[in-house]
Design a protein around this motif. Structure first.
Motif, PDB file in Angstrom:
ATOM      1  N   ASN A   1      -0.725  14.695  -2.381  1.00  0.00           N
ATOM      2  CA  ASN A   1       0.142  15.311  -1.376  1.00  0.00           C
ATOM      3  C   ASN A   1       0.552  16.719  -1.791  1.00  0.00           C
ATOM      4  O   ASN A   1       0.578  17.641  -0.967  1.00  0.00           O
ATOM      5  CB  ASN A   1       1.386  14.453  -1.152  1.00  0.00           C
ATOM      6  CG  ASN A   1       1.080  13.155  -0.437  1.00  0.00           C
ATOM      7  OD1 ASN A   1       0.018  12.997   0.166  1.00  0.00           O
ATOM      8  ND2 ASN A   1       2.001  12.202  -0.517  1.00  0.00           N
ATOM      9  N   LEU A   2       0.862  16.878  -3.070  1.00  0.00           N
ATOM     10  CA  LEU A   2       1.233  18.197  -3.588  1.00  0.00           C
ATOM     11  C   LEU A   2       0.051  19.160  -3.490  1.00  0.00           C
ATOM     12  O   LEU A   2       0.206  20.331  -3.124  1.00  0.00           O
ATOM     13  CB  LEU A   2       1.701  18.078  -5.040  1.00  0.00           C
ATOM     14  CG  LEU A   2       2.256  19.344  -5.692  1.00  0.00           C
ATOM     15  CD1 LEU A   2       3.473  19.858  -4.919  1.00  0.00           C
ATOM     16  CD2 LEU A   2       2.626  19.077  -7.148  1.00  0.00           C
ATOM     17  N   PHE A   3      -1.136  18.663  -3.779  1.00  0.00           N
ATOM     18  CA  PHE A   3      -2.359  19.462  -3.649  1.00  0.00           C
ATOM     19  C   PHE A   3      -2.547  19.944  -2.210  1.00  0.00           C
ATOM     20  O   PHE A   3      -2.894  21.112  -1.972  1.00  0.00           O
ATOM     21  CB  PHE A   3      -3.556  18.617  -4.098  1.00  0.00           C
ATOM     22  CG  PHE A   3      -4.874  19.015  -3.509  1.00  0.00           C
ATOM     23  CD1 PHE A   3      -5.563  20.127  -3.978  1.00  0.00           C
ATOM     24  CD2 PHE A   3      -5.437  18.264  -2.481  1.00  0.00           C
ATOM     25  CE1 PHE A   3      -6.783  20.495  -3.427  1.00  0.00           C
ATOM     26  CE2 PHE A   3      -6.655  18.619  -1.922  1.00  0.00           C
ATOM     27  CZ  PHE A   3      -7.326  19.740  -2.396  1.00  0.00           C
ATOM     28  N   LEU A   4      -2.328  19.056  -1.230  1.00  0.00           N
ATOM     29  CA  LEU A   4      -2.472  19.445   0.177  1.00  0.00           C
ATOM     30  C   LEU A   4      -1.518  20.582   0.542  1.00  0.00           C
ATOM     31  O   LEU A   4      -1.873  21.475   1.329  1.00  0.00           O
ATOM     32  CB  LEU A   4      -2.207  18.246   1.095  1.00  0.00           C
ATOM     33  CG  LEU A   4      -3.255  17.125   1.102  1.00  0.00           C
ATOM     34  CD1 LEU A   4      -2.807  15.991   2.027  1.00  0.00           C
ATOM     35  CD2 LEU A   4      -4.631  17.624   1.526  1.00  0.00           C
ATOM     36  N   GLN A   5      -0.328  20.564  -0.038  1.00  0.00           N
ATOM     37  CA  GLN A   5       0.650  21.623   0.227  1.00  0.00           C
ATOM     38  C   GLN A   5       0.252  22.928  -0.463  1.00  0.00           C
ATOM     39  O   GLN A   5       0.255  24.000   0.167  1.00  0.00           O
ATOM     40  CB  GLN A   5       2.037  21.188  -0.250  1.00  0.00           C
ATOM     41  CG  GLN A   5       2.616  19.994   0.487  1.00  0.00           C
ATOM     42  CD  GLN A   5       3.894  19.488  -0.145  1.00  0.00           C
ATOM     43  OE1 GLN A   5       4.625  20.252  -0.794  1.00  0.00           O
ATOM     44  NE2 GLN A   5       4.186  18.210   0.018  1.00  0.00           N
TER      45      GLN A   5
ATOM     46  N   LEU B   1      -5.355   8.770   6.601  1.00  0.00           N
ATOM     47  CA  LEU B   1      -4.645   8.850   5.325  1.00  0.00           C
ATOM     48  C   LEU B   1      -5.478   8.196   4.230  1.00  0.00           C
ATOM     49  O   LEU B   1      -6.371   7.399   4.507  1.00  0.00           O
ATOM     50  CB  LEU B   1      -3.298   8.134   5.425  1.00  0.00           C
ATOM     51  CG  LEU B   1      -2.469   8.335   6.707  1.00  0.00           C
ATOM     52  CD1 LEU B   1      -1.234   7.458   6.668  1.00  0.00           C
ATOM     53  CD2 LEU B   1      -2.084   9.789   6.862  1.00  0.00           C
ATOM     54  N   ILE B   2      -5.160   8.523   2.986  1.00  0.00           N
ATOM     55  CA  ILE B   2      -5.693   7.791   1.836  1.00  0.00           C
ATOM     56  C   ILE B   2      -4.656   6.746   1.458  1.00  0.00           C
ATOM     57  O   ILE B   2      -3.453   7.023   1.468  1.00  0.00           O
ATOM     58  CB  ILE B   2      -5.950   8.726   0.638  1.00  0.00           C
ATOM     59  CG1 ILE B   2      -6.984   9.788   0.990  1.00  0.00           C
ATOM     60  CG2 ILE B   2      -6.412   7.924  -0.581  1.00  0.00           C
ATOM     61  CD1 ILE B   2      -7.204  10.808  -0.122  1.00  0.00           C
TER      62      ILE B   2
ATOM     63  N   LYS C   1       0.833  -1.201   0.000  1.00  0.00           N
ATOM     64  CA  LYS C   1       0.000   0.000   0.000  1.00  0.00           C
ATOM     65  C   LYS C   1       0.870   1.255   0.000  1.00  0.00           C
ATOM     66  O   LYS C   1       1.948   1.275   0.590  1.00  0.00           O
ATOM     67  CB  LYS C   1      -0.909   0.029   1.236  1.00  0.00           C
ATOM     68  CG  LYS C   1      -2.092  -0.918   1.181  1.00  0.00           C
ATOM     69  CD  LYS C   1      -2.975  -0.683   2.410  1.00  0.00           C
ATOM     70  CE  LYS C   1      -4.208  -1.546   2.401  1.00  0.00           C
ATOM     71  NZ  LYS C   1      -5.069  -1.283   3.589  1.00  0.00           N
ATOM     72  N   HIS C   2       0.364   2.284  -0.640  1.00  0.00           N
ATOM     73  CA  HIS C   2       0.997   3.595  -0.623  1.00  0.00           C
ATOM     74  C   HIS C   2       0.054   4.554   0.089  1.00  0.00           C
ATOM     75  O   HIS C   2      -1.148   4.568  -0.186  1.00  0.00           O
ATOM     76  CB  HIS C   2       1.275   4.076  -2.048  1.00  0.00           C
ATOM     77  CG  HIS C   2       2.105   3.118  -2.842  1.00  0.00           C
ATOM     78  ND1 HIS C   2       3.480   3.180  -2.900  1.00  0.00           N
ATOM     79  CD2 HIS C   2       1.733   2.041  -3.600  1.00  0.00           C
ATOM     80  CE1 HIS C   2       3.935   2.194  -3.667  1.00  0.00           C
ATOM     81  NE2 HIS C   2       2.893   1.491  -4.101  1.00  0.00           N
TER      82      HIS C   2
ATOM     83  N   ILE D   1      -1.278   9.472  -5.376  1.00  0.00           N
ATOM     84  CA  ILE D   1      -1.002   9.866  -3.998  1.00  0.00           C
ATOM     85  C   ILE D   1       0.000  11.017  -3.974  1.00  0.00           C
ATOM     86  O   ILE D   1      -0.157  11.987  -3.209  1.00  0.00           O
ATOM     87  CB  ILE D   1      -0.466   8.666  -3.182  1.00  0.00           C
ATOM     88  CG1 ILE D   1      -1.547   7.583  -3.054  1.00  0.00           C
ATOM     89  CG2 ILE D   1       0.032   9.113  -1.820  1.00  0.00           C
ATOM     90  CD1 ILE D   1      -2.765   8.000  -2.258  1.00  0.00           C
ATOM     91  N   GLN D   2       1.023  10.957  -4.818  1.00  0.00           N
ATOM     92  CA  GLN D   2       1.995  12.051  -4.898  1.00  0.00           C
ATOM     93  C   GLN D   2       1.310  13.356  -5.299  1.00  0.00           C
ATOM     94  O   GLN D   2       1.590  14.425  -4.740  1.00  0.00           O
ATOM     95  CB  GLN D   2       3.084  11.708  -5.921  1.00  0.00           C
ATOM     96  CG  GLN D   2       3.958  10.536  -5.543  1.00  0.00           C
ATOM     97  CD  GLN D   2       4.908  10.156  -6.671  1.00  0.00           C
ATOM     98  OE1 GLN D   2       5.295  11.000  -7.480  1.00  0.00           O
ATOM     99  NE2 GLN D   2       5.278   8.892  -6.745  1.00  0.00           N
TER     100      GLN D   2
END
Length: 258
Positions: free
Chosen positions: A220-224, A206-207, A99-100, A216-217
């Protein structure tokens, strides 16, 4: 040479951001304000967060509500993403499945709610704990062999908190924000408090995915990049991510000496 490097970066970015359609498996329960997929509902912070991500990325997401135990064995089925998830949930790891995990979507507060007069109760005095069916109160389970308390399985938040409000159980292991939303709705928000000496956890939701680590990457960038908008959503849903300061125990008023 520089041109080839630029082309490689452009192609890599395009592959990462190409719009797609994805299915998110989610718990078929009322866990509002985080999410609510009970009885045909589709609402809450996570729903609005994924709408924000849709607008940002061009992706589309379909929610697939599932019973808790089925959800975490669906990584290799038609489900693309699972929420909520956490690698610490050992009971939900699947053999042979890598899982990631995303960065934290929200920090949850696993609290034990008790009546105000039991705010300072200790484990050696505690006897009965309500837990929602399908949830595993890790800290409570680890301590059970050392203390004489019983865990009572209940169907939902209303049942868990209702039994404590009526004095039939000592406490309920409920996420703090979920409990506060329910108590506000029945105008009982001051009737239960966190047990100061009872197990408490601050755990990120987490997702996870076994199929799309690149998504997922991107998330994560969107959250930042959209941190301010994400924070505004949390405020909208009155979500707290830090343990509240203990409320002073209310003592009954005494009449002044005559």
């Amino acid at each position: 040479m520089k041109l080839w490097c630029l082309l490689w970066v452009f192609c890599s970015y395009s592959a990462l951001t190409q719009a797609g359609n994805y299915v998110i498996g989610i718990e078929e329960i009322d866990y509002y304000p985080h999410y609510d997929f009970s009885r045909g509902q589709k609402r809450g912070y996570f729903v609005d967060l994924m709408k924000l991500f849709e607008n940002h990325s061009g992706h589309t997401f379909k929610f697939e509500p599932l019973p808790v135990k089925r959800l975490y064995h669906s990584s290799t089925s038609g489900i693309d993403l699972i929420y909520p998830d956490n690698p610490k949930w050992q009971q939900y790891l699947e053999a042979g499945v890598e899982k990631h995990y995303s960065d934290p979507v929200i920090y949850t507060l696993g609290s034990t709610l008790v009546r105000p007069e039991q705010q300072h109760i200790h484990l050696n005095q505690f006897r009965t704990l309500a837990v929602i069916h399908g949830f595993a109160p890790t800290k409570w389970l680890a301590l059970q062999s050392r203390y004489n308390y019983r865990i009572v399985d209940v169907p939902d938040v209303a049942s868990a908190l209702g039994l404590v409000l009526k004095g039939r159980l000592d406490g309920a292991n409920i996420e703090y924000n979920v409990a506060q939303h329910y108590l506000r709705g029945i105008q009982q928000q001051d009737k239960l408090v966190i047990g100061e000496f009872l197990p408490f956890t601050q755990l990120p939701f987490l997702i996870s995915t076994a199929k799309y680590p690149e998504l997922i990457q991107e998330f994560n960038l969107f959250l930042q990049e959209k941190a301010a908008e994400v924070a505004a959503l949390k405020r909208l849903y009155q979500l707290q991510e830090q343990r509240p300061t203990p409320v002073a125990q209310q003592l009954p008023e005494t009449q002044p000496d005559s």
